[in-house]
Design a protein around this motif. Structure first.
Motif, mmCIF file in Angstrom:
data_model
loop_
_atom_site.group_PDB
_atom_site.id
_atom_site.type_symbol
_atom_site.label_atom_id
_atom_site.label_comp_id
_atom_site.label_asym_id
_atom_site.label_seq_id
_atom_site.Cartn_x
_atom_site.Cartn_y
_atom_site.Cartn_z
ATOM 1 N N ASN A 218 0.822 -1.214 0.000
ATOM 2 C CA ASN A 218 0.000 0.000 0.000
ATOM 3 C C ASN A 218 0.859 1.267 0.000
ATOM 4 O O ASN A 218 0.597 2.218 0.739
ATOM 5 N N TRP A 219 1.890 1.261 -0.841
ATOM 6 C CA TRP A 219 2.762 2.415 -0.963
ATOM 7 C C TRP A 219 2.090 3.485 -1.810
ATOM 8 O O TRP A 219 1.287 3.204 -2.684
ATOM 9 N N SER A 220 2.494 4.705 -1.561
ATOM 10 C CA SER A 220 2.067 5.829 -2.387
ATOM 11 C C SER A 220 3.302 6.353 -3.119
ATOM 12 O O SER A 220 4.248 6.814 -2.483
ATOM 13 N N VAL A 221 3.269 6.241 -4.436
ATOM 14 C CA VAL A 221 4.408 6.673 -5.253
ATOM 15 C C VAL A 221 3.889 7.671 -6.269
ATOM 16 O O VAL A 221 3.044 7.350 -7.094
ATOM 17 N N ASP A 222 4.395 8.904 -6.176
ATOM 18 C CA ASP A 222 4.006 9.964 -7.101
ATOM 19 C C ASP A 222 5.201 10.320 -7.970
ATOM 20 O O ASP A 222 6.274 10.635 -7.451
ATOM 21 N N ALA A 223 4.993 10.260 -9.268
ATOM 22 C CA ALA A 223 6.066 10.591 -10.207
ATOM 23 C C ALA A 223 5.645 11.794 -11.037
ATOM 24 O O ALA A 223 4.488 11.909 -11.433
ATOM 25 N N ALA A 224 6.597 12.678 -11.275
ATOM 26 C CA ALA A 224 6.338 13.854 -12.102
ATOM 27 C C ALA A 224 7.507 14.030 -13.069
ATOM 28 O O ALA A 224 8.663 13.894 -12.682
ATOM 29 N N ILE A 225 7.158 14.313 -14.316
ATOM 30 C CA ILE A 225 8.177 14.572 -15.332
ATOM 31 C C ILE A 225 7.853 15.914 -15.954
ATOM 32 O O ILE A 225 6.764 16.111 -16.485
ATOM 33 N N GLU A 226 8.809 16.821 -15.867
ATOM 34 C CA GLU A 226 8.643 18.149 -16.449
ATOM 35 C C GLU A 226 9.621 18.283 -17.602
ATOM 36 O O GLU A 226 10.833 18.209 -17.408
ATOM 37 N N ARG A 227 9.089 18.441 -18.783
ATOM 38 C CA ARG A 227 9.922 18.569 -19.978
ATOM 39 C C ARG A 227 10.195 20.032 -20.255
ATOM 40 O O ARG A 227 9.287 20.855 -20.254
ATOM 41 N N ASN A 228 11.446 20.344 -20.489
ATOM 42 C CA ASN A 228 11.859 21.702 -20.818
ATOM 43 C C ASN A 228 11.818 21.906 -22.327
ATOM 44 O O ASN A 228 11.755 20.954 -23.099
ATOM 45 N N GLY A 229 11.863 23.130 -22.746
ATOM 46 C CA GLY A 229 11.807 23.462 -24.164
ATOM 47 C C GLY A 229 12.980 22.933 -24.966
ATOM 48 O O GLY A 229 12.863 22.712 -26.168
ATOM 49 N N ASP A 230 14.123 22.699 -24.338
ATOM 50 C CA ASP A 230 15.305 22.226 -25.057
ATOM 51 C C ASP A 230 15.338 20.707 -25.212
ATOM 52 O O ASP A 230 16.308 20.158 -25.702
ATOM 53 N N GLY A 231 14.287 20.011 -24.791
ATOM 54 C CA GLY A 231 14.241 18.562 -24.921
ATOM 55 C C GLY A 231 14.696 17.825 -23.682
ATOM 56 O O GLY A 231 14.555 16.614 -23.606
#
Length: 175
Positions: free
Chosen positions: A76-89
């Motif tokens: 019952n783990w809580s795992v939050d992932a976020a990926i933020e892409r920049n304009g340069d790739g």
């Protein structure tokens, strides 16, 4: 004065013979077969259609995979992932993991796999480092626009083959 008029005999229409029909059919189906051959070659060259190298080996691990999935659900783990892409790739990846009591999960190996659904040349496997307790981060380059499959895995350092936690999601990056 008399003018001579050139009288040509009218041209006979070309007759359709059996040989002409045969060559026309062979030519038509030859072109169709050649185009199909080119399309098959291009399709197999760009996407081999393989998700795994050996489906037999994967099938032998099936019961272990089911047991690991049940064990993951019980954690019952809580795992939050976020990926933020920049304009340069480039992209910044951040994963925050807590257990069922809300305590941070520390000391584990966290990886993110960025895979294209259709072509494997852009796939990336990224190992994240722990910045603070339960927060794992990494930066990567060459994350182009389009569809991506994102697989987050948390493993014990002693057992990298079967992760404790695995999450697979789809993401779309705009231009």
């Amino acid at each position: 004065m008399t003018m001579a008029v050139d009288q040509k005999s009218p041209r006979k229409p070309r007759q359709i013979t059996g040989r002409m029909v045969l060559f026309s059919l062979l030519g038509f189906f030859g072109v169709v077969a050649a185009v199909n051959a080119v399309m098959i070659y291009v399709a197999l060259d760009t996407f081999p259609g393989l998700e795994v190298d050996s489906s037999y080996k994967v099938s032998q691990r099936y019961n272990k995979e089911i047991a690991k999935a049940k064990a993951q659900a019980a954690l019952n783990w809580s795992v939050d992932a976020a990926i933020e892409r920049n304009g340069d790739g480039s992209a910044h990846i951040r994963v925050v993991a807590t257990d069922k009591t809300g305590a941070p999960i520390t000391g584990e190996m966290v990886s993110v796999k960025l895979h294209r659904p259709t072509i494997t040349t852009a796939d990336q496997d990224i190992l994240l480092s722990e910045r603070t307790a339960g927060e794992y981060v990494a930066n990567t380059t060459d994350v182009g626009a389009g569809n991506w499959n994102v697989v987050v895995e948390i493993s014990e350092r002693s057992d990298e083959e079967f992760p404790i936690f695995r999450s697979k999601n789809k993401i779309f990056f705009a231009e």
